[in-house]
Design an enzyme around this catalytic site. Structure first.
Site, PDB file in Angstrom:
ATOM      1  N   GLU A 182      34.273  48.651  37.124  1.00  0.00           N
ATOM      2  CA  GLU A 182      34.159  47.748  35.938  1.00  0.00           C
ATOM      3  C   GLU A 182      33.953  46.269  36.769  1.00  0.00           C
ATOM      4  OE1 GLU A 182      35.948  46.139  31.779  1.00  0.00           O
ATOM      5  OE2 GLU A 182      37.341  47.408  33.041  1.00  0.00           O
ATOM      6  N   GLU A 287      36.635  46.249  22.627  1.00  0.00           N
ATOM      7  CA  GLU A 287      37.738  46.089  23.487  1.00  0.00           C
ATOM      8  C   GLU A 287      38.131  44.631  23.124  1.00  0.00           C
ATOM      9  OE1 GLU A 287      39.418  46.921  28.102  1.00  0.00           O
ATOM     10  OE2 GLU A 287      37.316  45.964  27.811  1.00  0.00           O
TER      11      GLU A 287
END
Length: 307
Positions: A182, A287
Site C-alpha cells: 500500500e 475506506e
C-alpha cells in the site's frame, strides 16, 4: 488502515436506517428515483462490473462486525475487509469474503515495514500465516507496507523492500494469494488515520519500481485513490499506467478522508470507469471515515462506484 477494534454501539434498526437513507437520497436526486433496499431497487449494486468491499475499521465505532456484514450484504458488497482471520466465520455466515487480510503484528503495521531488514523475520512469518489463512478461506489478498523511513534513504528502503518481498513472492505464488503493497500519503499530519508523515512508500512511482524489481505476479499494488490524489494526483492516468499490477483498491473523499460526496475533489464515476477499462478484476474497498450517518454515506458510495 488502522488497528481494528470492534465496538458495539446503540443503533436504530437496520430497516429504519435504510428508510431514512432512501428519504435523504430522494431529496438530492442522487439515486435517480430509487425507492428502497427491498431487492428490486437500485440503491445497492446493480451493474456489478466492479466488486465492492466494506473496510471494517472505518465503521467499527458505529456498528458491530455483524451489523457491518448485514449492511454490506444488503448493498450487494461481497466482502468486509481488514478483518482478523479469527472473525472470518462471521463473514462466512453472511456469505462474504475478506477482500484483503491484515497481518498479525503488534502496533500499527504500516510503521515497521519491509524497508527495515530488522523487521523481515517477523513480517515474513506474519505474512506467511496470513497467506495460509487467506488461501484456506478464499481471501485473495494480504496487505503489506514499506514502513516509516527510520533513517533509511529512499534507495536503501527500496532495496530492503525488494529483498523482503522476494523472500515471500514464491510462497504467495504457490498459494495463489496476492501480497499488496500500500502506498500511503505522508503530507497530512493533523489526524493519525488521514495521513502518515514519515511513511517511505508515499509515491506511486516509488512503489511501482519496487514491485517491478520483485517481478512476481503475486506481489502487487494496493492503489488507494485518496492517498494517490494527495501525493501524485492524475488518478485516472496512474490507474492506466499501473494496470494489472493493481491488486486492490481503496476509496475515500479528499480532502478529509470523508464520504464520496459530490462536494469533494475526486470524481469517482470516471475513476471507477477507468478500473473497468483496464479490466480490473479485484475489489474496491470503501475506506472513508463517516462524518454523518454511516449507512447513508456507505450506500451513497457503493452506488456511486457501481458504474
Amino acid at each position: 488502515m488502522k488497528d481494528i477494534n470492534y465496538q458495539k454501539t446503540s443503533v436504530v434498526s437496520r430497516r429504519n436506517l435504510l428508510k431514512g437513507t432512501v428519504a435523504g437520497f430522494a431529496g438530492v436526486g442522487i439515486f435517480n428515483g430509487a425507492q428502497d433496499l427491498s431487492g428490486k431497487s437500485n440503491l445497492g449494486i446493480t451493474r456489478g462490473r466492479l466488486k465492492q468491499s466494506v473496510v471494517s475499521w472505518c465503521f467499527s465505532q458505529h456498528w458491530t462486525l455483524e451489523e457491518t456484514c448485514r449492511y454490506a450484504k444488503d448493498l450487494g458488497c461481497g466482502s468486509v475487509e481488514l478483518v482478523s482471520s479469527k472473525n472470518w466465520k462471521t463473514l462466512q455466515k453472511y456469505g462474504l469474503t475478506c477482500a484483503i487480510s491484515p497481518i498479525a503484528v503488534e502496533g500499527r503495521p504500516f510503521i515497521k515495514g519491509f524497508n527495515n531488514p530488522a523487521y523481515h523475520q517477523r513480517l515474513l512469518k506474519a505474512t506467511r500465516q496470513a497467506i495460509d489463512d487467506s488461501a484456506e478461506f478464499g481471501c485473495p489478498n494480504v496487505i503489506a507496507f514499506t514502513g516509516f523511513a527510520e533513517g533509511f534513504s529512499k534507495e536503501e528502503g527500496a532495496k530492503n523492500c525488494i529483498a523482503g518481498f522476494k523472500q515471500i513472492a514464491g510462497y504467495a505464488e504457490k498459494k495463489g494469494v496476492n501480497v499488496c503493497l500500500e502506498m500511503l500519503n505522508s503530507r497530512v499530519g493533523d489526524h493519525p488515520d488521514k495521513g502518515h508523515p514519515g511513511y517511505q512508500g508515499d509515491h506511486i512511482d516509488y512503489c511501482m519500481d519496487i514491485l517491478r524489481s520483485v517481478g512476481s505476479p503475486k506481489i502487487k499494488l494496493l492503489f488507494d485513490i485518496y492517498h494517490v490524489q494527495i501525493m501524485d494526483g492524475d488518478v485516472i492516468r496512474r490507474i492506466k499506467e499501473c494496470g494489472e499490477m493493481i491488486g486492490h483498491v481503496h476509496t475515500a473523499g479528499n480532502p478529509g478522508r470523508g464520504e464520496l460526496h459530490l462536494d469533494q475533489e475526486l470524481n469517482y464515476k470516471p475513476i471507477m470507469q477507468a478500473l473497468v477499462d483496464i479490466g480490473y478484476q479485484g475489489y474496491v474497498g470503501q475506506e472513508f471515515i463517516p462524518t454523518g450517518d454511516p449507512l447513508e454515506g456507505l450506500s451513497r458510495a457503493v452506488h456511486l462506484c457501481d458504474v
